[in-house]
Design an enzyme around this catalytic site. Structure first.
Site, PDB file in Angstrom:
ATOM      1  N   HIS A  11       0.746  -1.277   0.041  1.00 51.65           N
ATOM      2  CA  HIS A  11       0.071   0.174   0.041  1.00 51.65           C
ATOM      3  C   HIS A  11       1.013   1.162   0.117  1.00 51.65           C
ATOM      4  CE1 HIS A  11      -4.097  -1.925   1.634  1.00 51.65           C
ATOM      5  NE2 HIS A  11      -3.337  -2.559   0.743  1.00 51.65           N
ATOM      6  N   TYR A  50      -9.907   5.493   6.903  1.00 53.09           N
ATOM      7  CA  TYR A  50     -10.037   5.924   8.153  1.00 53.09           C
ATOM      8  C   TYR A  50     -11.264   7.116   8.253  1.00 53.09           C
ATOM      9  CZ  TYR A  50      -5.927   3.722  10.036  1.00 53.09           C
ATOM     10  OH  TYR A  50      -4.735   3.051  10.592  1.00 53.09           O
ATOM     11  N   PRO A  63      -5.141   0.462  18.351  1.00 54.55           N
ATOM     12  CA  PRO A  63      -4.870  -0.050  16.947  1.00 54.55           C
ATOM     13  C   PRO A  63      -4.970   0.818  15.982  1.00 54.55           C
ATOM     14  CG  PRO A  63      -6.760  -0.989  17.757  1.00 54.55           C
ATOM     15  CD  PRO A  63      -6.089  -0.064  18.891  1.00 54.55           C
ATOM     16  N   LYS A  75       0.561   0.198  15.092  1.00 53.00           N
ATOM     17  CA  LYS A  75       1.977   0.006  15.691  1.00 53.00           C
ATOM     18  C   LYS A  75       2.132  -1.257  16.180  1.00 53.00           C
ATOM     19  CE  LYS A  75       2.976   3.645  13.452  1.00 53.00           C
ATOM     20  NZ  LYS A  75       3.700   3.452  12.416  1.00 53.00           N
ATOM     21  N   TYR A 118       3.250   6.799   9.914  1.00 49.45           N
ATOM     22  CA  TYR A 118       2.579   5.554   9.504  1.00 49.45           C
ATOM     23  C   TYR A 118       3.252   4.447   8.851  1.00 49.45           C
ATOM     24  CZ  TYR A 118      -1.988   3.467   8.340  1.00 49.45           C
ATOM     25  OH  TYR A 118      -2.780   2.437   8.338  1.00 49.45           O
TER      26      TYR A 118
END
Length: 397
Positions: free
Chosen positions: A75, A204, A295, A299, A387
């Protein structure tokens, strides 16, 4: 009584313990692994599925990424939505080519377990560690049971990669660390569904009904989450209601969520926890044994693997150079990333979860941050860097 002798005794056959064992083996350092659960349980346990660039690089370096490279999904960005407006943060473009890979934690465990057994090494399943002794000496011991028989591992060091409820942290002297804990006033309702993902990258989403996340596990399995009250009952969420609510919260113009058969539902608490010292004497903690993150930032597994990197540096320094320096600095080095991961996980959690009434002061702050992501390359880069995982050299003094 069964007696085993090795250089590093490892408790826990999750990603942290298995990666540590393989990495030590590559440097000629021996280890034995204990796991209190069965192999079938561990390999079926669905957990994280997001691998940072660092984690992928380490598995490739250890020649443990063949199936990951074939079946993992690269991704190069993530979608962020707020009140139905969606933007994309392009990882590789903003970080010089660093990205994430979607590949289930249970698949990592299968790969590492197969490779460990194939190399003729020792891993005992259904072998709970019941006591760790003599950690202040040069000869600590791990007492365990296996197939109805008591056993002892005699070793130079103990690495407790045995999770939040494991014996590792319980063995640390209470006065040797401080605890930090935050519990968020909401949980995640998570599902796994036999349906192709409705997105090519994670989504998200903030919505006035609450947070939603569209993740994925494979080309045919989707992983999705909904923010729910922290006293929620799964019985209140039949399949149809879940899909309807996901469609509302994730919805944006020109996009449609495809529902499918749900084969797993779960409720996940949202909390942060960690201790500020991860070692005492010859005992070292790694992964969930020392820290938990919500979550939202993906991480957990990756932070555990980062711990292992510092632990390997210390063990290699000891056995190759007869130096204890890096082992003594283990907690200090690991905590630099842990604090950063806690901050980023908290940032992502507070940005996208409904915390107060829609339109409130808190809401306006969240919206202002989202609007800034749209207009500031620097802000988007900060999100992308965190990220995909900051490189190890970013934390070097």
């Amino acid at each position: 009584m069964k007696k085993l002798k090795t250089q590093v005794g490892i408790i826990g056959a999750g990603p942290a313990g298995l990666t540590l064992a393989h990495w030590l083996k590559s440097h000629g350092i021996s280890s034995v692994i204990l796991e209190h659960r069965s192999r079938a349980y561990v390999e079926a346990r669905v957990r994280a599925g997001l691998l940072e660039q660092n984690t992928v690089d380490i598995l490739k370096q250890l020649n443990l990424a063949d199936r990951l490279e074939q079946e993992g999904h690269l991704h190069e960005g993530v979608y962020l939505s707020f009140d139905g407006e969606r933007v994309r943060v392009p990882f590789g473009e903003l970080t010089g080519g660093r990205n994430i890979t979607i590949y289930g934690q249970q698949e990592v465990v299968k790969d590492l377990t197969d490779a460990w057994y194939a190399s003729g090494q020792t891993l005992l399943f259904e072998a709970p560690a019941v006591k760790i002794e003599n950690i202040d000496s040069e000869s600590p011991q791990i007492h365990f049971t296996h197939q109805g028989e008591d056993g002892i591992i005699e070793c130079d060091f103990v690495a407790a990669c045995d999770g939040f409820h494991g014996i590792g942290r319980k063995t640390l002297p209470k006065e040797s660390y401080n605890e930090f804990e935050v519990s968020y006033p909401f949980f995640w309702l998570g599902i796994l569904a036999n349906v192709a993902p409705s997105t090519d990258e994670l989504i998200y989403a903030y919505h006035q009904n609450g947070f939603a996340l569209h993740s994925l596990r494979s080309e045919s399995v989707s992983r999705l989450y909904l923010q729910v009250p922290n006293d929620e009952d799964l019985n209140n969420w039949p399949d149809q209601r879940i899909w309807e609510e996901l469609a509302i919260r994730l919805g944006t113009q020109g996009w449609k969520l495809q529902p499918g058969p749900i084969f797993e539902k779960s409720i996940t608490p949202m909390r942060s926890y960690f201790i500020d010292n991860m070692q005492h004497g010859r005992l070292f903690l790694a992964g969930d044994a020392a820290h938990i993150v919500p979550p939202t930032g993906g991480k957990g597994l990756n932070l555990a693997i980062a711990d292992i990197k510092h632990l390997v540096d210390g063990f290699v320094g000891f056995y190759r150079n007869n130096s204890i320096g890096q082992l003594e600095q283990y907690s200090i080095n690991a905590l630099k990333r842990i604090w950063r991961a806690q901050d980023f996980s908290n940032f992502m959690t507070t940005l996208f979860h409904k915390q107060d009434e829609h339109g409130s002061f808190q809401y306006q702050l969240q919206k202002a941050k989202f609007d800034y992501i749209k207009t500031s390359k620097a802000y988007a880069t900060t999100i992308a860097e965190n990220y995909v995982g900051l490189p190890f050299e970013a934390f070097e003094a």
